[in-house]
Design a protein around this motif. Sequence first.
Motif, PDB file in Angstrom:
ATOM      1  N   UNK A  55      43.177  33.999  29.487  1.00 24.44           N
ATOM      2  CA  UNK A  55      44.122  34.278  30.652  1.00 24.44           C
ATOM      3  C   UNK A  55      43.687  34.068  32.140  1.00 24.44           C
ATOM      4  N   UNK A  56      44.200  33.271  32.814  1.00 24.64           N
ATOM      5  CA  UNK A  56      43.617  33.055  34.146  1.00 24.64           C
ATOM      6  C   UNK A  56      43.473  34.113  35.195  1.00 24.64           C
ATOM      7  N   UNK A  57      44.254  35.317  34.624  1.00 21.64           N
ATOM      8  CA  UNK A  57      44.044  36.634  35.648  1.00 21.64           C
ATOM      9  C   UNK A  57      43.154  37.373  34.897  1.00 21.64           C
ATOM     10  N   UNK A  58      42.518  37.320  33.770  1.00 21.48           N
ATOM     11  CA  UNK A  58      41.714  38.280  32.921  1.00 21.48           C
ATOM     12  C   UNK A  58      40.706  39.023  33.806  1.00 21.48           C
ATOM     13  N   UNK A  59      39.789  38.209  34.386  1.00 18.97           N
ATOM     14  CA  UNK A  59      38.582  38.766  35.152  1.00 18.97           C
ATOM     15  C   UNK A  59      39.205  39.872  36.288  1.00 18.97           C
ATOM     16  N   UNK A  60      40.195  39.365  36.895  1.00 20.66           N
ATOM     17  CA  UNK A  60      40.746  40.243  38.121  1.00 20.66           C
ATOM     18  C   UNK A  60      41.423  41.442  37.305  1.00 20.66           C
ATOM     19  N   UNK A  61      41.866  41.488  36.303  1.00 18.92           N
ATOM     20  CA  UNK A  61      42.706  42.615  35.571  1.00 18.92           C
ATOM     21  C   UNK A  61      41.618  43.449  35.099  1.00 18.92           C
ATOM     22  N   UNK A  62      40.559  43.083  34.569  1.00 20.07           N
ATOM     23  CA  UNK A  62      39.446  43.896  33.956  1.00 20.07           C
ATOM     24  C   UNK A  62      38.780  44.487  35.199  1.00 20.07           C
ATOM     25  N   UNK A  63      38.639  43.786  36.245  1.00 20.90           N
ATOM     26  CA  UNK A  63      37.956  44.577  37.508  1.00 20.90           C
ATOM     27  C   UNK A  63      39.097  45.344  38.116  1.00 20.90           C
ATOM     28  N   UNK A  64      40.265  45.429  37.752  1.00 23.32           N
ATOM     29  CA  UNK A  64      41.298  46.239  38.436  1.00 23.32           C
ATOM     30  C   UNK A  64      41.101  47.459  37.434  1.00 23.32           C
ATOM     31  N   UNK A  65      41.181  47.312  36.079  1.00 25.48           N
ATOM     32  CA  UNK A  65      40.883  48.392  35.430  1.00 25.48           C
ATOM     33  C   UNK A  65      40.020  49.345  35.670  1.00 25.48           C
ATOM     34  N   UNK A  66      38.698  48.773  35.800  1.00 27.90           N
ATOM     35  CA  UNK A  66      37.456  49.458  36.208  1.00 27.90           C
ATOM     36  C   UNK A  66      37.633  50.315  37.488  1.00 27.90           C
ATOM     37  N   UNK A  67      38.298  49.666  38.433  1.00 28.04           N
ATOM     38  CA  UNK A  67      38.714  50.497  39.809  1.00 28.04           C
ATOM     39  C   UNK A  67      39.506  51.534  39.475  1.00 28.04           C
ATOM     40  N   UNK A  68      40.477  51.607  38.698  1.00 26.00           N
ATOM     41  CA  UNK A  68      41.275  52.925  38.449  1.00 26.00           C
ATOM     42  C   UNK A  68      40.711  53.540  37.690  1.00 26.00           C
ATOM     43  N   UNK A  69      39.722  53.336  36.769  1.00 30.95           N
ATOM     44  CA  UNK A  69      38.895  54.491  36.165  1.00 30.95           C
ATOM     45  C   UNK A  69      37.905  55.057  37.086  1.00 30.95           C
ATOM     46  N   UNK A  70      37.395  54.272  38.021  1.00 33.43           N
ATOM     47  CA  UNK A  70      36.644  54.925  38.704  1.00 33.43           C
ATOM     48  C   UNK A  70      37.125  55.744  39.949  1.00 33.43           C
ATOM     49  N   UNK A  71      38.406  55.271  40.266  1.00 27.08           N
ATOM     50  CA  UNK A  71      39.047  56.238  41.299  1.00 27.08           C
ATOM     51  C   UNK A  71      39.393  57.669  40.627  1.00 27.08           C
ATOM     52  N   UNK A  72      39.628  57.655  39.162  1.00 24.19           N
ATOM     53  CA  UNK A  72      39.926  58.877  38.784  1.00 24.19           C
ATOM     54  C   UNK A  72      38.427  59.556  38.672  1.00 24.19           C
ATOM     55  N   UNK A  73      37.624  58.983  38.382  1.00 27.11           N
ATOM     56  CA  UNK A  73      36.082  59.554  38.267  1.00 27.11           C
ATOM     57  C   UNK A  73      35.829  60.159  39.798  1.00 27.11           C
ATOM     58  N   UNK A  74      36.010  59.601  40.792  1.00 28.83           N
ATOM     59  CA  UNK A  74      35.674  60.061  42.343  1.00 28.83           C
ATOM     60  C   UNK A  74      36.579  61.064  42.502  1.00 28.83           C
TER      61      UNK A  74
END
Length: 305
Positions: free
Chosen positions: A88-107
């Motif tokens: 999928x052309x948006x795959x890398x961006x989506x995975x990065x956004x998932x990581x940011x969402x989980x990082x926001x929870x952690x912070x």
Amino acid sequence: MIDLLKALADPCRLRLVGALLRAELTVQELTQILGMGQSRISRHLKILTEAGVLSVKRQGTWSYYRAGEGNAFFCAIRPQFEQELERLPERNEDLAAVALALEARRRRSLEFFDQHAAQWDVLSRTLLPVPPYLDRLLGRIPAVETVLEIGVGTGALLPELCLRAAKVIGVDHSPAMLEEARRRISSGGKQGAELRLGEMTHLPIADGGAGCVIANMVLHHAADPMTVLGEIQRVLQPGGALVLADLARHEREWAREQLADQWLGFEEDELRGWIAAAGFGAVEIERIAAGAGQEVVLLVKAVKE
């Protein structure tokens, strides 16, 4: 099969499934990850859930979505499906956004515990009381050389753990909490506890470095409990024990803000399934009944297979 193929025949729905194969997420988080409106996301989630591709767990006013097992055909094609998602052309961006969402929870969690470390013992005991259970928790610890406690907090268990193992390691992601734990150990004259700064998802200990891992009222603070359980499995030696205490499912929605809770406790079957999926066997769960104004506690012991 036709319903499944129809459900997956949309680029947005493919991206949603791809994100939810990586983490359990809320509608609000998914709107940020995909950059779409809530009504559009909710409509696609409904289609995927009805097709058995996703499952939803409601906790208070929040709904958590994850890849489900309600469609046998999807389960059968899932390995190849996951490989194709990488195209999928948006795959890398989506995975990065998932990581940011989980990082926001952690912070959010880290900031909360750093701010409230000095008052944590009184705060947690007053706002969300539980029945006495620590003696039963400690009684489940086997005779091992090294005990690791994750989410050590203010170190309330450390003195007892030091009596049960030659080496005790306490890990927490909050420097302020670790400082409170150091004060407790120092004032009690206890030796043998080593405190380390680290995350539940990246424990600062080698593979197979512990004979027993204690997780006392910490899993409901985890952004991704399955990842935490997998990390615990990594650091346990073969045959090592997981000893866990946590809240049973409750409806005190305010605990998210006032106690930084990610989850409003857990269903017994849900917790058992996660632990088994992480590579543990001989899973035993005991419910500690609640008194007036208290919440039920789940005591768990499991063995690394």
